[in-house]
Design a protein around this motif. Structure first.
Motif, PDB file in Angstrom:
ATOM      1  N   GLN A  72       1.003  -1.512  -0.227  1.00  0.00           N
ATOM      2  CA  GLN A  72      -0.048   0.205  -0.125  1.00  0.00           C
ATOM      3  C   GLN A  72       0.950   1.325   0.096  1.00  0.00           C
ATOM      4  O   GLN A  72       0.383   2.701  -0.464  1.00  0.00           O
ATOM      5  CB  GLN A  72      -0.823  -0.060   1.191  1.00  0.00           C
ATOM      6  CG  GLN A  72      -1.990   0.724   1.056  1.00  0.00           C
ATOM      7  CD  GLN A  72      -2.798   1.631  -0.181  1.00  0.00           C
ATOM      8  OE1 GLN A  72      -3.750   0.830  -0.325  1.00  0.00           O
ATOM      9  NE2 GLN A  72      -2.461   2.716  -0.691  1.00  0.00           N
ATOM     10  N   GLU A  73       2.194   1.411   0.786  1.00  0.00           N
ATOM     11  CA  GLU A  73       2.983   2.458   0.916  1.00  0.00           C
ATOM     12  C   GLU A  73       3.373   2.470  -1.001  1.00  0.00           C
ATOM     13  O   GLU A  73       3.914   4.115  -1.253  1.00  0.00           O
ATOM     14  CB  GLU A  73       3.859   2.191   1.783  1.00  0.00           C
ATOM     15  CG  GLU A  73       3.130   2.456   2.934  1.00  0.00           C
ATOM     16  CD  GLU A  73       4.613   1.974   4.321  1.00  0.00           C
ATOM     17  OE1 GLU A  73       5.453   1.376   4.192  1.00  0.00           O
ATOM     18  OE2 GLU A  73       3.673   1.897   5.409  1.00  0.00           O
ATOM     19  N   LEU A  74       3.676   1.663  -1.059  1.00  0.00           N
ATOM     20  CA  LEU A  74       4.218   1.437  -2.179  1.00  0.00           C
ATOM     21  C   LEU A  74       3.349   1.800  -3.237  1.00  0.00           C
ATOM     22  O   LEU A  74       3.891   2.969  -3.868  1.00  0.00           O
ATOM     23  CB  LEU A  74       4.843   0.493  -3.487  1.00  0.00           C
ATOM     24  CG  LEU A  74       6.684  -0.213  -2.138  1.00  0.00           C
ATOM     25  CD1 LEU A  74       6.823  -0.950  -2.863  1.00  0.00           C
ATOM     26  CD2 LEU A  74       7.555   0.849  -3.208  1.00  0.00           C
ATOM     27  N   ILE A  78       3.947   5.675  -5.954  1.00  0.00           N
ATOM     28  CA  ILE A  78       4.385   4.905  -7.034  1.00  0.00           C
ATOM     29  C   ILE A  78       3.051   6.444  -7.691  1.00  0.00           C
ATOM     30  O   ILE A  78       3.349   6.355  -8.986  1.00  0.00           O
ATOM     31  CB  ILE A  78       3.778   3.506  -7.534  1.00  0.00           C
ATOM     32  CG1 ILE A  78       5.297   3.079  -7.488  1.00  0.00           C
ATOM     33  CG2 ILE A  78       3.966   3.136  -9.449  1.00  0.00           C
ATOM     34  CD1 ILE A  78       5.211   1.112  -7.543  1.00  0.00           C
ATOM     35  N   ALA A  79       2.051   6.355  -6.931  1.00  0.00           N
ATOM     36  CA  ALA A  79       0.502   7.005  -8.044  1.00  0.00           C
ATOM     37  C   ALA A  79       1.437   8.749  -7.273  1.00  0.00           C
ATOM     38  O   ALA A  79       0.902   9.174  -8.249  1.00  0.00           O
ATOM     39  CB  ALA A  79      -0.413   6.362  -6.812  1.00  0.00           C
ATOM     40  N   GLN A  80       2.175   8.859  -6.604  1.00  0.00           N
ATOM     41  CA  GLN A  80       2.205   9.670  -6.350  1.00  0.00           C
ATOM     42  C   GLN A  80       3.698  10.174  -7.582  1.00  0.00           C
ATOM     43  O   GLN A  80       3.405  11.678  -8.855  1.00  0.00           O
ATOM     44  CB  GLN A  80       3.048  10.776  -5.025  1.00  0.00           C
ATOM     45  CG  GLN A  80       1.281  10.717  -4.232  1.00  0.00           C
ATOM     46  CD  GLN A  80       1.656  11.081  -2.510  1.00  0.00           C
ATOM     47  OE1 GLN A  80       2.895  11.524  -2.542  1.00  0.00           O
ATOM     48  NE2 GLN A  80       1.150  10.990  -1.612  1.00  0.00           N
ATOM     49  N   GLU A 106       4.004  -5.776  -6.717  1.00  0.00           N
ATOM     50  CA  GLU A 106       2.882  -6.170  -7.068  1.00  0.00           C
ATOM     51  C   GLU A 106       1.522  -4.526  -6.627  1.00  0.00           C
ATOM     52  O   GLU A 106       0.737  -4.711  -7.541  1.00  0.00           O
ATOM     53  CB  GLU A 106       1.946  -6.675  -4.904  1.00  0.00           C
ATOM     54  CG  GLU A 106       0.483  -7.301  -5.042  1.00  0.00           C
ATOM     55  CD  GLU A 106       0.672  -7.336  -3.614  1.00  0.00           C
ATOM     56  OE1 GLU A 106      -0.685  -7.210  -3.084  1.00  0.00           O
ATOM     57  OE2 GLU A 106       0.824  -8.465  -3.471  1.00  0.00           O
ATOM     58  N   ALA A 107       2.595  -3.873  -6.657  1.00  0.00           N
ATOM     59  CA  ALA A 107       1.775  -2.459  -6.904  1.00  0.00           C
ATOM     60  C   ALA A 107       1.607  -1.859  -8.339  1.00  0.00           C
ATOM     61  O   ALA A 107       0.557  -1.176  -7.990  1.00  0.00           O
ATOM     62  CB  ALA A 107       2.803  -1.761  -5.583  1.00  0.00           C
ATOM     63  N   HIS A 108       2.569  -2.470  -8.318  1.00  0.00           N
ATOM     64  CA  HIS A 108       1.408  -1.624 -10.002  1.00  0.00           C
ATOM     65  C   HIS A 108       0.419  -2.370 -10.688  1.00  0.00           C
ATOM     66  O   HIS A 108      -0.292  -2.114 -11.013  1.00  0.00           O
ATOM     67  CB  HIS A 108       2.508  -1.738 -11.006  1.00  0.00           C
ATOM     68  CG  HIS A 108       4.129  -1.614 -11.219  1.00  0.00           C
ATOM     69  ND1 HIS A 108       4.948  -0.426  -9.891  1.00  0.00           N
ATOM     70  CD2 HIS A 108       4.391  -0.189 -12.403  1.00  0.00           C
ATOM     71  CE1 HIS A 108       5.723   0.748 -10.830  1.00  0.00           C
ATOM     72  NE2 HIS A 108       4.958   0.812 -11.973  1.00  0.00           N
ATOM     73  N   GLN A 109       0.538  -3.294 -10.460  1.00  0.00           N
ATOM     74  CA  GLN A 109      -1.189  -4.613 -10.755  1.00  0.00           C
ATOM     75  C   GLN A 109      -2.120  -3.846  -9.973  1.00  0.00           C
ATOM     76  O   GLN A 109      -2.712  -3.603 -10.699  1.00  0.00           O
ATOM     77  CB  GLN A 109      -0.837  -6.073 -10.349  1.00  0.00           C
ATOM     78  CG  GLN A 109       0.208  -7.528 -10.901  1.00  0.00           C
ATOM     79  CD  GLN A 109       0.827  -8.503 -10.242  1.00  0.00           C
ATOM     80  OE1 GLN A 109       0.313  -8.492  -9.668  1.00  0.00           O
ATOM     81  NE2 GLN A 109       0.590  -9.594 -11.075  1.00  0.00           N
TER      82      GLN A 109
END
Length: 133
Positions: A72-74, A78-80, A106-109
């Motif tokens: 979740q932190e990643l 990544i979104a920012q 997983e964060a990208h997925q």
């Protein structure tokens, strides 16, 4: 449209990479282009490329679980600001294998991003067998 030329010291230079403001990927990294790919001879060190998530095989995914809080932190980061550190990928006979960067992958997925920035190094089938042990 703004563009700039990335200048590197001669010891690091392969080819200059021309980047324009409108040519970034969905996660803020360089797009795949002929100017930043490996040489056809396959010699040299790792190459940084954007790869589609669905082209990266994750053979150890079933044996490991990710920390949901770290993912979740990643995702938030990544979104920012985009992915800051590419994942390591091994290329063997045209197939890509990822053994690290599990949380970033997983964060990208989960963000629904189609590609991820990868540091690709070429290897042999023997190298792949070594990673699978």
């Amino acid at each position: 449209m703004a563009s700039f030329l990335l200048q590197l010291p001669n010891t690091l230079r392969i080819n200059p990479i021309r980047v324009s403001a409108s040519s970034s990927s969905s996660n803020g990294s360089l797009p795949i282009s002929s100017s930043n790919q490996a040489s056809p001879s396959g010699k040299g060190g790792p190459v940084i490329l954007e790869l589609p998530l669905n082209q990266i095989r994750r053979p150890l995914m079933r044996t490991r679980s990710n920390d949901p809080q770290k993912v979740q932190e990643l995702m938030d980061s990544i979104a920012q600001i985009g992915l800051q550190v590419p994942i390591d990928v091994l290329e063997v006979d045209g197939a890509y294998y990822g053994f690290s960067g599990c949380h970033r992958f997983e964060a990208h997925q989960r963000l629904g991003l189609p590609t991820i920035r990868c540091k690709i190094r070429r290897g042999t089938k023997e190298t792949l067998r070594h990673h699978l042990r």
